[in-house]
Design a protein around this motif. Structure first.
Motif, PDB file in Angstrom:
ATOM      1  N   LYS A 123       0.431  -1.302  -0.079  1.00 47.36           N
ATOM      2  CA  LYS A 123       0.146   0.252  -0.107  1.00 47.36           C
ATOM      3  C   LYS A 123       0.807   1.013  -0.087  1.00 47.36           C
ATOM      4  CE  LYS A 123       0.191   1.850   2.552  1.00 47.36           C
ATOM      5  NZ  LYS A 123       0.818   3.188   4.249  1.00 47.36           N
ATOM      6  N   THR A 124       0.735   2.435  -0.260  1.00 48.99           N
ATOM      7  CA  THR A 124       0.810   3.560  -0.317  1.00 48.99           C
ATOM      8  C   THR A 124       0.239   4.129  -1.966  1.00 48.99           C
ATOM      9  OG1 THR A 124       2.765   5.120  -0.496  1.00 48.99           O
ATOM     10  CG2 THR A 124       3.266   2.820  -1.149  1.00 48.99           C
ATOM     11  N   ILE A 125       0.518   5.891  -1.853  1.00 46.89           N
ATOM     12  CA  ILE A 125      -0.103   6.539  -2.569  1.00 46.89           C
ATOM     13  C   ILE A 125       1.877   6.903  -3.171  1.00 46.89           C
ATOM     14  CG2 ILE A 125      -2.210   7.619  -1.731  1.00 46.89           C
ATOM     15  CD1 ILE A 125      -0.588  10.210  -0.800  1.00 46.89           C
ATOM     16  N   ASP A 126       2.542   6.845  -2.920  1.00 44.59           N
ATOM     17  CA  ASP A 126       3.716   7.218  -3.153  1.00 44.59           C
ATOM     18  C   ASP A 126       4.618   5.792  -3.921  1.00 44.59           C
ATOM     19  OD1 ASP A 126       3.506   8.284  -1.403  1.00 44.59           O
ATOM     20  OD2 ASP A 126       4.868   7.785   0.461  1.00 44.59           O
ATOM     21  N   ASN A 127       3.843   4.990  -4.146  1.00 47.83           N
ATOM     22  CA  ASN A 127       4.606   4.053  -5.349  1.00 47.83           C
ATOM     23  C   ASN A 127       5.872   3.554  -5.697  1.00 47.83           C
ATOM     24  OD1 ASN A 127       3.491   2.050  -7.576  1.00 47.83           O
ATOM     25  ND2 ASN A 127       4.066   3.468  -9.146  1.00 47.83           N
ATOM     26  N   ASP A 128       6.357   3.959  -3.680  1.00 45.11           N
ATOM     27  CA  ASP A 128       7.772   3.206  -3.529  1.00 45.11           C
ATOM     28  C   ASP A 128       8.574   2.419  -2.872  1.00 45.11           C
ATOM     29  OD1 ASP A 128       6.634   3.351  -1.644  1.00 45.11           O
ATOM     30  OD2 ASP A 128       7.996   5.793  -0.282  1.00 45.11           O
ATOM     31  N   LEU A 129       7.571   1.475  -3.496  1.00 46.09           N
ATOM     32  CA  LEU A 129       8.186   0.457  -3.164  1.00 46.09           C
ATOM     33  C   LEU A 129       8.275  -1.279  -4.344  1.00 46.09           C
ATOM     34  CD1 LEU A 129       4.840  -1.454  -0.430  1.00 46.09           C
ATOM     35  CD2 LEU A 129       7.417  -0.580   0.105  1.00 46.09           C
TER      36      LEU A 129
ATOM     37  N   THR B  74       1.585  -0.153  -6.091  1.00 50.19           N
ATOM     38  CA  THR B  74       1.084   0.160  -5.316  1.00 50.19           C
ATOM     39  C   THR B  74      -0.014   0.415  -5.322  1.00 50.19           C
ATOM     40  OG1 THR B  74       1.290   2.121  -4.094  1.00 50.19           O
ATOM     41  CG2 THR B  74       2.572   0.344  -3.863  1.00 50.19           C
ATOM     42  N   PHE B  75      -1.272  -0.287  -4.472  1.00 48.65           N
ATOM     43  CA  PHE B  75      -2.903  -0.052  -4.786  1.00 48.65           C
ATOM     44  C   PHE B  75      -2.579   1.543  -3.938  1.00 48.65           C
ATOM     45  CE2 PHE B  75      -4.600   0.287  -0.313  1.00 48.65           C
ATOM     46  CZ  PHE B  75      -3.833  -0.575   0.482  1.00 48.65           C
ATOM     47  N   GLY B  76      -3.684   2.567  -4.467  1.00 46.86           N
ATOM     48  CA  GLY B  76      -3.877   3.972  -3.862  1.00 46.86           C
ATOM     49  C   GLY B  76      -2.761   5.094  -4.627  1.00 46.86           C
ATOM     50  N   PHE B  77      -2.072   4.006  -5.765  1.00 48.62           N
ATOM     51  CA  PHE B  77      -1.149   5.560  -6.243  1.00 48.62           C
ATOM     52  C   PHE B  77      -2.335   5.225  -7.415  1.00 48.62           C
ATOM     53  CE2 PHE B  77       1.251   5.319 -10.239  1.00 48.62           C
ATOM     54  CZ  PHE B  77       2.105   6.455  -9.960  1.00 48.62           C
ATOM     55  N   GLN B  78      -3.427   4.953  -8.402  1.00 53.46           N
ATOM     56  CA  GLN B  78      -3.554   5.375  -9.484  1.00 53.46           C
ATOM     57  C   GLN B  78      -4.771   6.662  -8.902  1.00 53.46           C
ATOM     58  OE1 GLN B  78      -3.682   4.813 -12.424  1.00 53.46           O
ATOM     59  NE2 GLN B  78      -1.394   3.887 -13.096  1.00 53.46           N
ATOM     60  N   THR B  79      -5.540   6.520  -7.992  1.00 52.55           N
ATOM     61  CA  THR B  79      -6.251   7.896  -7.308  1.00 52.55           C
ATOM     62  C   THR B  79      -5.898   9.102  -7.024  1.00 52.55           C
ATOM     63  OG1 THR B  79      -7.616   5.206  -6.538  1.00 52.55           O
ATOM     64  CG2 THR B  79      -8.335   7.541  -5.534  1.00 52.55           C
ATOM     65  N   ALA B  80      -4.546   8.913  -6.337  1.00 55.89           N
ATOM     66  CA  ALA B  80      -3.315  10.182  -5.996  1.00 55.89           C
ATOM     67  C   ALA B  80      -3.276  10.492  -7.616  1.00 55.89           C
ATOM     68  CB  ALA B  80      -2.575   9.544  -4.913  1.00 55.89           C
ATOM     69  N   VAL B  81      -2.661   9.763  -8.457  1.00 55.70           N
ATOM     70  CA  VAL B  81      -2.501  10.372  -9.954  1.00 55.70           C
ATOM     71  C   VAL B  81      -3.904  11.046 -10.298  1.00 55.70           C
ATOM     72  CG1 VAL B  81      -1.939  10.067 -11.871  1.00 55.70           C
ATOM     73  CG2 VAL B  81      -0.485   9.259  -9.928  1.00 55.70           C
ATOM     74  N   ASP B  82      -4.935  10.050 -10.024  1.00 54.28           N
ATOM     75  CA  ASP B  82      -6.440  11.431 -10.695  1.00 54.28           C
ATOM     76  C   ASP B  82      -6.663  12.436  -9.693  1.00 54.28           C
ATOM     77  OD1 ASP B  82      -6.599   8.902 -12.385  1.00 54.28           O
ATOM     78  OD2 ASP B  82      -8.544   8.224 -11.637  1.00 54.28           O
TER      79      ASP B  82
END
Ligand code: F6P
Length: 359
Positions: free
Chosen positions: A135-141, A147-155
């Motif tokens: 998980k993380t909006i940062d997509n840094d894993l 990671t899930f959450g990233f695409q929504t943050a991008v939106d």
């Protein structure tokens, strides 16, 4: 396997509830009992668990946040504990093991980013059956394509850029959008391309202000009297430092980033006379309903984690590779941050579009 526990750790992001729901539904399908751990590792140390039945997860798929609560402060290996009225930092990892054992929990599913998965890895080394869910909006894993959450943050960031465009154009201004992402520029890069930014500044590419100013001037010469800059919070100037808003003790990473947008805005005004406004998108990127992509990815991660439990495969993280969900050793996910490489195809495409990256 009879009973599993699930927790959400670290900063929240869209899709956490979708994972919790998928875990509970899939576990129920296979006859496993599920406990929810409240507020991440705090609940694991304090023994704060709740049953998660089908009724508890009903209707939560589109809901932002996490019904279990989370924290990015409580680390069982360095846990703030009051002893005789005095606050002390203690290793309470054995309490986590004891609490789960007492409740006959066979495996712990940790939904988390870098910090929480580090903790999960250490608990795994103590003998706990752990499975990580990225998980993380940062997509840094590392070890997962996304990671899930990233695409929504991008939106969310893309919508902000769309809105900034219209006001920037009306006022002939430079508009800067500061986005999250810690030390990785994924949100800035994706939203910058999707939102038609003119300049994208990311931590991986230290910027030179004169390059940024030149790109804006060039647009003005072409009759474009406004420009849009998207900057990731962890970006720094060439030869300079990141901008730290403040230090927060007890966090996995005590550095709270913030302020690079204002720094660049002030410098563009003072050194180049460009009228500039700055928007810090902040936690709007973490809140709200997950988009359909993240709902699907979260659901697949939850189901895959239960599959791993059924096959007794622990010490792993479920990960996306292409279209497949695979299992990777947990340490691979946290050994190193996944940053944007200069060979990243989207970065190359951005440069080929004529976008300024500041270098
Ligand atoms: O890791 C997720 C994240 O949102 C980062 O992008 C950001 O730097 C940080 O968390 C903010 O943390 P907090 O919620 O403690 O302000």
């Amino acid at each position: 396997m009879r009973k599993i526990a699930v927790l959400t750790g670290g900063g929240d992001c869209p899709g956490l509830n979708a994972v919790i729901r998928a875990v509970a539904k899939s576990a129920h399908h296979y006859g496993l009992e599920v406990l929810g751990v409240r507020d991440g590792f705090r609940g694991a140390v304090e023994g704060d668990f709740i049953p998660l039945t089908l009724k508890d997860v009903s209707g939560i798929l589109p809901r932002g946040g996490t019904i279990l609560g989370t924290t990015n402060r409580d680390n069982p290996f360095a846990y703030e504990t009051k002893v005789d009225g005095v606050s002390r930092i203690l290793d309470r990892s054995s309490d986590v093991i004891k609490n789960l054992k007492e409740r006959d929990v066979d495996a712990l599913l940790a939904i988390g980013g870098d910090g929480s998965l580090h903790i999960a890895l250490k608990l795994g080394k103590l003998g706990l059956n752990v499975i990580g869910i990225p998980k993380t909006i940062d997509n840094d894993l590392m070890a997962t394509d996304q990671t899930f959450g990233f695409q929504t943050a991008v939106d969310t960031a893309t919508e902000a850029l769309d809105r900034l465009h219209t006001t920037a154009e009306s006022h002939h201004r430079v508009m800067i959008l500061e986005v999250m992402g810690r030390y990785a520029g994924w949100i800035a890069l994706y939203a910058g391309v999707a939102g038609g930014a003119d300049v994208i500044l990311i931590p991986e590419i230290p910027y030179q202000l004169n390059r940024v100013a030149r790109a804006i001037q060039k647009r003005a010469e072409q009759g474009k009297k406004f420009s849009i800059i998207v900057v990731a919070e962890g970006t720094k100037p060439r030869g300079g430092d990141i901008v730290v808003e403040r230090l927060v003790s007890g966090r996995f990473d005590p550095i709270k980033l913030g302020g690079i947008g204002a720094k660049i805005g002030n410098e563009l005004e003072e050194q180049y006379g460009m009228e500039t406004r700055v928007t810090v998108l902040g936690h709007l990127q973490r809140g709200g309903s997950p988009n359909s992509y993240d709902r699907v990815l979260s659901t697949r991660y939850g189901v895959a984690a239960v599959d791993a439990v059924l096959e007794s495969e622990f010490g792993i993280m479920v990960a996306l590779r292409g279209r497949e969900i695979v299992r990777v050793p947990l340490h691979e996910a946290v050994d190193k941050l996944k940053q944007v490489l200069i060979t990243d195809p989207l970065l190359i495409a951005a440069r080929n579009l004529g976008l300024e990256m500041g270098d």
